[in-house]
Design an enzyme around this catalytic site. Structure first.
Site, short mmCIF file in Angstrom:
data_model
loop_
_atom_site.label_atom_id
_atom_site.label_comp_id
_atom_site.label_asym_id
_atom_site.label_seq_id
_atom_site.Cartn_x
_atom_site.Cartn_y
_atom_site.Cartn_z
N GLU A 181 0.72 -1.10 -0.21
CA GLU A 181 0.11 -0.03 0.06
C GLU A 181 0.91 1.27 -0.09
O GLU A 181 2.06 1.24 0.56
CB GLU A 181 -1.00 0.07 1.22
CG GLU A 181 -1.76 -0.96 1.26
CD GLU A 181 -2.56 -1.31 2.53
OE1 GLU A 181 -1.90 -0.89 3.67
OE2 GLU A 181 -3.48 -2.17 2.71
N ASP A 204 9.92 4.57 -18.64
CA ASP A 204 8.46 4.41 -18.23
C ASP A 204 7.86 5.71 -18.17
O ASP A 204 7.01 5.82 -17.33
CB ASP A 204 8.29 3.49 -17.20
CG ASP A 204 6.98 2.86 -17.17
OD1 ASP A 204 6.20 3.16 -18.30
OD2 ASP A 204 6.43 2.40 -16.36
#
Ligand code: AMP
Length: 977
Positions: free
Chosen positions: A620, A732
């Site tokens: 998370e 990316d």
């Protein structure tokens, strides 16, 4: 009062109809009309509720005196109006999204004398999907609201005779996918409206032929962003080059043609169809450019020939291409002469008189022993060869002595076999060889070697050419060469040689003698007599010398190593003082060493976690506060590594921090520190309130000014320039990997090595490399052979620009990855998003140059964006305006012929120098003649967004060159008066 309104109203409509209606309805070719009230003969008789006192059907006459049906309602004085009017059932005929075009007039409440607050100025449009036409009454609850429609032109308050009334046209679109058809309904809540016409249509991409493939009339998709993939079929007499495909866009435009067909052999492309080659012409392969005239000595007697037949007496070899002339076999070689020398013969001749139109004529000889009439054995030597001779001379050796031979010389070319030509192409001669000496002894062996003697033996010559009478052995010390040698003779094939010196190398040759004399000596064979003790080190090498040599080599090695180390240090110091270069954490053997070098360890007690804000690859992501002692509390994002991780995952997780910790730039996400001393491991970064850029833009679609968008792009470019200066290649770069804070500052994030691409949901495997790649964002060379560089980051930056300007639209919409790759290969680039300034789209196109050296650098991109921000006027020109200007220019060209002559020369010139892409930009900026381009300066090119250095040079320097040569040409062609 109400009756009066009606009268006034009808007159209005009549006026309007005269002004604007036309019975001959011409619809755009990509719109299919499902209903048009103006073409319905007779009454419409739509259901109305209430049936009395609400909507009322009124017939009026158009300018041709043809009645058209309209509906009117004008209960502006009564409160609580709810008047419904429903169309008949409309079958949707396969459409998924329909458009409703309503032409209506609406009274401005202020223009109506004596009306109170009950008067309205809007009406509501509803729809209800249904499989059949069964409802005779209006079930209001079934209907779904499409929109509230208001007039965009209000009436001018003047009396009837001179009142100018505007006809409103409003179009709404509705997705209708669940049933076979639908009803439309109009709800009036107290306005004074006349529905002059209602047209319902859907859009199609009309039947078209592209790249020799037919694409059928295709109904557009259900959503505004959907692209319908359509496979084309090759036109008659053509075959598929690559699967032809196109996409049908929501507005009825065909997009992104991929692949296509080629006309079959015998057919060529003419006006989008394949036409047969006419008589006398042919086309051999589908990939040939068109039909060609039959080559010499051939013909085609019918249409559609794929090859031309040879005229009689002419031939084509199997390997001859259809484009080659038909040819003939050669005539015989001439004037053959032979000269015999012992057992060899030299043959010479003159070339054939006629070569038959080919260049592949060769001569072949066949030899036979005339007595036995056998072909020659393989031991006969031909120089330069026996077949495929291009010369007219050959030496044949190693023949037998005293033997008759016949030599036949054939002239051949590629069509000799096809023509069946034989003896007519040959000439022959018969000779007899003389006596000859024996050939050399092939090899010699030594046995029984002692310090002073050895025994030799050898084989008989391969061709003795008679009875061997004797052998002769010649030998000498190798060092002496042949200055002094000794000779021995023997009848047998062996000899014992004595009187030799010990440890000495001797060279031996042997030859044989027959009645014809001695043959050649054999090749040299070397043998050494036996050695003294200690043969390994050898004589003359003493241990002191050995010791000296060894230590010398050692010292030399030491000196070389010292020079190497000093030079390395020197280079290292030099580079270190120049630029800071990013260090790959994976070069550290111990990942903890890298993390502690580049990241600060944070005490877990100073972190206060508040809530979960996202999900990363390793666990998370939370937001919270960090309060380090002595510093003010700040908001942070906390990424943690979920329990049960592997060593590799730990290393990969921390690598992001090791990379991020090396950067310090306002547009790169800042690392606050790491928690590695207790679990879970955490990476703490600054908190970016607005999360990732793509989601943020989608949420705020259309809400920013162009300058704000350019400001975001500037931030990203600045961060990327910093990364490229540090030699870090991101790989990316995409809007999803940019984070935005509360001040709209964009920061580049998502660093890491192995995890880059692996955890990106956009990353897909390509067929060629076994690593995932986010295809839509990646430069073609990086997809094809993993060439990731700053230039490939620039390509991705171009895609990010497109994402930003289109507010988070998905690049290449829902095309699949393979089609994106193909489209890029075929030169397709993303079009300018809606309202995109021309300069920004030009910059995107520059980033998407196929040649990576042609793409701008991040430093150039940054300069460009800075200039745009300083001169916001340059951002005002969007594609739409550009087209208007372009159309204006074209109109001038049509109306005033001659004015635009130089305009075309600009186009032609740009085409000739390969810079056609700037045609619109230059035209829109007013550069319509070649002369006007002479005024181009570097500042002007900046303004126009042309930043590629080579393109700038061509535009400034070559135009001058071109004008000069045009002037010279004019001087030469001018006739003196
Ligand atoms: P990542 O693993 O870096 O892709 O992060 C997953 C998600 O967490 C992102 O898409 C963001 O929505 C959110 N996120 C990551 N870092 C931050 C940050 N520094 N500030 C705010 N949100 C973040």
């Amino acid at each position: 009062m109400a009756a009066n309104f009606w009268r006034i109203f009808s007159i209005f409509i009549w006026i309007l109809t005269l002004v604007s209606s036309s019975r001959t309805r011409i619809y755009p070719p990509n719109e299919v009309t499902l209903l048009d009230t103006r073409t319905v003969p007779g009454e419409l008789k739509w259901a109305a509720s209430p049936s009395e006192g609400g909507w009322e059907e009124v017939s009026i006459m158009d300018e041709k005196n043809i009645p058209i049906r309209t509906y009117q309602v004008c209960n502006v004085l009564a409160p609580n109006q709810n008047n419904w009017l429903r169309t008949d059932w409309i079958p949707r005929s396969g459409a998924q999204r329909v458009y409703v075009e309503v032409k209506f007039t609406l009274r401005d409440c202020n223009s109506l004398p004596g009306v109170t607050g009950t008067c309205k100025e809007t009406f509501n449009l509803y729809y209800h999907e249904s499989n059949e036409d069964r409802d005779s009454y209006i079930k209001e609850s079934n209907f779904i609201k499409v929109d509230t429609v208001a007039a965009d032109e209000s009436f001018t308050q003047v009396d009837v005779g001179d009142r100018i009334m505007k006809l409103n046209t409003e179009v709404r679109d509705v997705k209708v996918t669940t049933r076979k058809g639908f009803y439309l309904a109009f709800q009036d809540v107290g306005a004074c409206i006349a529905l002059v016409s209602v047209r319902v249509f859907y859009k199609t991409c009309p039947l078209t032929i592209r790249n020799l493939a037919t694409f059928p009339d295709t109904i557009t998709g259900a959503d505004m962003s959907s692209l319908v993939e359509v496979r084309g079929s090759c036109v008659n007499q053509s075959e598929e080059r690559e699967e032809p495909k196109m996409y049908c866009g929501a507005d009825g435009e065909w997009l992104v043609p991929i692949g296509g067909c080629l006309c079959n052999p015998g057919y060529e492309e003419k006006g989008g169809a394949c036409k047969a080659c006419s008589v006398g012409f042919y086309k051999a392969r589908s990939s040939d450019a068109g039909c060609f005239k039959c080559p010499p000595h051939s013909h085609s007697l019918r249409d559609g020939a794929s090859v031309c037949d040879c005229n009689s007496g002419f031939f084509r070899a199997d390997s001859d291409p259809p484009s080659m002339a038909c040819t003939q076999p050669p005539s015989a070689p001439q004037q053959l002469i032979s000269v015999v020398n012992e057992t060899s013969v030299v043959l010479e001749w003159a070339p054939p008189r006629r070569l038959g139109g080919r260049s592949d004529t060769s001569r072949e000889r066949c030899i036979s022993d005339s007595q036995l009439c056998l072909p020659c054995g393989s031991d006969v030597l031909f120089s330069p060869g026996q077949t495929d001779l291009k010369t007219t001379r050959v030496v044949v050796s190693e023949l037998r002595a005293h033997t008759h031979y016949t030599f036949i010389i054939h002239a051949r070319n590629g069509v000799s076999q096809a023509s069946g030509a034989g003896a007519s192409q040959s000439v022959s001669v018969t000779i007899t060889t003389n006596q000859a000496a024996p050939s050399p002894v092939p090899s010699i062996q030594a046995t029984d070697v002692t310090r002073h003697s050895l025994s030799l033996s050898w084989q008989q010559p391969d061709r003795p050419n008679g009875v061997i009478l004797e052998y002769e052995v010649k030998f000498y010390e190798k060092d002496q060469r042949e200055r002094s040698y000794r000779i021995m003779r023997t009848f047998s094939r062996s000899a014992h040689v004595t009187g030799l010196n010990p440890l000495t190398v001797y060279v031996f040759h042997v030859r044989a003698r027959t009645a014809a004399g001695y043959g050649e000596f054999s090749a040299p064979f070397e043998f050494s007599t036996n050695s003294d003790p200690f043969p390994l080190i050898g004589e003359g090498v003493n241990s002191a010398f050995m010791l000296l040599s060894v230590s010398g080599v050692g010292i030399l090695l030491l000196i070389s190593a010292a020079i190497f180390i000093i030079s390395r240090r020197y280079t290292y110091t030099q580079t270190e003082t120049r630029v800071k270069i990013y260090v790959d954490p994976f070069t550290y053997e111990d990942p903890d060493q890298a993390i502690h070098e580049f990241a600060k360890e944070i005490d877990v007690n100073s972190i206060h976690i508040e809530r979960v804000i996202g999900m990363g690859e390793f666990g998370e992501v939370c937001s919270g506060r960090l309060h380090v002692q002595g510093k003010r509390e700040i908001y942070v994002a906390i990424k943690s590594l979920k329990a049960g991780y592997s060593d590799k995952q730990r290393r990969d997780f921390l690598s992001e921090a090791s990379i991020m910790g090396q950067f310090d730039h306002p547009n790169i996400i800042r690392l606050e520190g790491v928690v590695t001393r207790c679990k879970p491991l955490m990476i703490i970064t600054e908190y970016m309130e607005n999360g990732s850029l793509d989601a943020f833009l989608r949420k705020h679609d259309g809400q920013f000014t162009v300058i704000q968008l350019v400001g975001m792009l500037r931030g990203i470019a600045s961060g990327m320039k910093y990364l490229s200066d540090m030699s870090y290649v991101h790989r990316d770069l995409a809007a999803r990997n940019i984070l935005v804070n509360s001040n709209l500052v964009c920061k580049v994030s998502d660093f890491g090595l192995s995890r880059v691409l692996e955890d990106d949901p956009e990353a897909a495997y390509t067929t060629r490399v076994r690593r995932k790649i986010p295809i839509r964002w990646t430069a073609p060379e990086a997809i094809a052979y993993r060439k990731f560089t700053t230039a490939s980051d620039v390509w991705s930056y171009g895609i990010v620009m497109w994402e930003v300007v289109s507010y988070g639209e998905r690049p290449y919409w829902d095309m699949n990855n393979q089609d994106v790759i193909k489209a890029i290969e075929e030169g397709y680039r993303l079009p300018a998003p809606m309202d995109c300034p021309v300069v920004l789209h030009q910059l995107m196109l520059d980033c998407w140059e196929r040649e990576r050296a042609e793409r701008p650098t991040f430093s150039q991109i940054l300069n460009m964006l800075d200039k745009l921000i300083r001169n916001p006027g340059t951002l005002r020109r969007t594609g739409g305006e550009r087209y208007i200007l372009w159309i204006l220019i074209c109109l001038v060209c049509v109306v005033v012929p001659g004015v635009c002559v130089s305009e075309w020369s600009v186009c032609e010139w740009l085409q000739s120098v390969g810079l056609e892409r700037y045609r619109d930009t230059l035209a829109a900026a007013g550069y319509t003649s070649l002369e006007s381009l002479l005024a181009l300066t570097h500042q002007e090119l900046d303004r126009l967004g042309i930043i590629t250095p080579t393109h700038r040079d061509i535009l400034i320097a070559s135009v001058q060159q071109e004008m000069l040569s045009q002037m010279q040409h004019m001087q030469h062609t001018m006739v003196p008066v």
